[in-house]
Design an enzyme around this catalytic site. Sequence first.
Site, PDB file in Angstrom:
ATOM      1  N   ASN A 136       0.805  -1.230   0.000  1.00 49.79           N
ATOM      2  CA  ASN A 136       0.000   0.000   0.000  1.00 49.79           C
ATOM      3  C   ASN A 136       0.833   1.273   0.000  1.00 49.79           C
ATOM      4  OD1 ASN A 136      -2.658  -0.557  -0.409  1.00 49.79           O
ATOM      5  ND2 ASN A 136      -3.106  -0.993   1.748  1.00 49.79           N
ATOM      6  N   PHE A 393      -4.437  -9.174   4.575  1.00 49.28           N
ATOM      7  CA  PHE A 393      -3.986  -8.862   3.208  1.00 49.28           C
ATOM      8  C   PHE A 393      -2.552  -8.338   3.180  1.00 49.28           C
ATOM      9  CE2 PHE A 393      -8.506  -9.037   2.549  1.00 49.28           C
ATOM     10  CZ  PHE A 393      -8.623  -9.600   1.291  1.00 49.28           C
ATOM     11  N   PHE A 394      -1.979  -8.119   4.356  1.00 50.94           N
ATOM     12  CA  PHE A 394      -0.564  -7.700   4.473  1.00 50.94           C
ATOM     13  C   PHE A 394      -0.292  -6.405   3.711  1.00 50.94           C
ATOM     14  CE2 PHE A 394      -1.129 -12.256   3.363  1.00 50.94           C
ATOM     15  CZ  PHE A 394      -1.426 -12.668   4.657  1.00 50.94           C
ATOM     16  N   CYS A 395      -1.293  -5.527   3.690  1.00 54.93           N
ATOM     17  CA  CYS A 395      -1.149  -4.222   2.994  1.00 54.93           C
ATOM     18  C   CYS A 395      -0.879  -4.411   1.508  1.00 54.93           C
ATOM     19  CB  CYS A 395      -0.045  -3.365   3.600  1.00 54.93           C
ATOM     20  SG  CYS A 395      -0.413  -2.785   5.221  1.00 54.93           S
ATOM     21  N   ASN A 396      -1.292  -5.535   0.947  1.00 54.58           N
ATOM     22  CA  ASN A 396      -1.089  -5.763  -0.485  1.00 54.58           C
ATOM     23  C   ASN A 396      -2.428  -6.167  -1.106  1.00 54.58           C
ATOM     24  OD1 ASN A 396      -0.425  -6.731  -3.061  1.00 54.58           O
ATOM     25  ND2 ASN A 396       1.597  -7.395  -2.415  1.00 54.58           N
TER      26      ASN A 396
END
Length: 468
Positions: A136, A393-396
């Site tokens: 992100n 989502f691990f910032c992805n």
Amino acid sequence: MKNKPFFDFIQAYPDYEQTTAIDKLREADYSILDQSNTVYLDYTGGGLYADSQLAAHHNLLRRNIFGNPHSYNPTSLHATSLVESARQYVLEYFNASPDEYVCIFTQNASGALKIIGESYPFGDGCQYVLIFDNHNSVNGIREYAHAKGARVRYIPVVLPDLRVDTKVLFNALEDTNKACSNLFAFPAQSNFSGVQHPLEWIVEAQSLGWDVLLDAAAFAPTNPLDLSKWKPDFVPLSFYKMFGYPTGIGALLARKEKINAMQRSWFAGGTTSVASVRGEKHYPADAPARFEDGTIDYLNIPAVEIGLRHLRSIGYEIIHKRVSTLTGWLLDALQNLHHKNGNSLVKIYGPLSTEKRGGTVTINFFDENGKLIPKPLLEKEANKRNISIRMGFFCNPGAGEVALDISTDELASCFSRPKYEKRLSDLDFQHCIDPKATGAVRVSVGLVSNFADINAFVDFARFFVNNR
Ligand SMILES: Cc1ncc(COP(=O)(O)O)c(C=O)c1O
């Protein structure tokens, strides 16, 4: 632990036996892991630090007096000299010529990316092209691009491996206005799927007139990045991901020619050569100072050099071998877990072999009827076993949406609901798109992972076979 699974593992991945130096290192320098029975499998979230790094840094602090840099008194000069030594060492570590690159210290990789977003000379008709598979903090640059009138274009990743179709990418990259400043961003390694995207894209994109932002945050902890061979224009990094300590320091490695042409929208202490109140004028300093706002973290920056020297003393060859053998075994073991009716327990998002991928493995668990096993159940069991993994989502979101098959239409229908016009919490999002919007489970292997860690995770996974 020389049991049957271990022998099977060694038979399949004999190279692991060439990495025993890491077991000794783990025993000597990371003993807390085994003393506390911690199964740490979140290296993509953060690396671990060695006792020796702490000792070296604390000794340095105990035995010296450091003053705020930006002055010429003895304690200030002393701090400056260690900060500059660390800066030089970062460049040397990545084989970056100081004639070509500068190292700007930032708070983290996101801080480095924000510098690019704020200062990159996007303009009308220019483009920001990025692949779906980005953190992100890379996605966020699109807000600056939009604000400056640039066009933002995303290139999808494709199932099953979550890689990019190179033809689609280059069709987009060939469609460019060369008179403009155009930026192309991709990660050297995905923090979602572990995919290693081709570094060859750097020179190919540059030859088409693009500036290239290579996000190395997830790649650098276990892979060498040689900036004398690969020459991206911008490389953001977070040091805690590489060697655990200190947190709060990252870097932007940037091509001098590009970064010195970039203008900031403000100035701060330390970023100017001259600033005047009565004259209402300021003159920006050259990079790196232009981009380092206020007092840098001068007590902790020397620990970056200590950490890098520690990594270098271990060497990427052995780190890479260890990570790749353990990842291979993890992928194999997970694929072999089936319910009694033959249905798979686990779905892996991303490549199933170790080729062109790192040690990040992202999965979901399904019961025998193919129904997603809820994350809270997994989390509870993992925590009971003292296993550190990560969910979500691990910032992805880009890679996640493709992996979990969350379509543009589904997202549009959720985001267009009047009640979600201004605010949408993660729980609302899960209600909107449930259950896919709970994301996935990420297991990541790193510097001092061992077979016991992987075995503990596979045992944990096996617990869910025909368990509901
Ligand atoms: C590929 C990638 N890029 C950027 C970041 C952002 O790093 P930080 O949170 O340290 O700023 C991360 C963090 O997980 C990452 O994995």
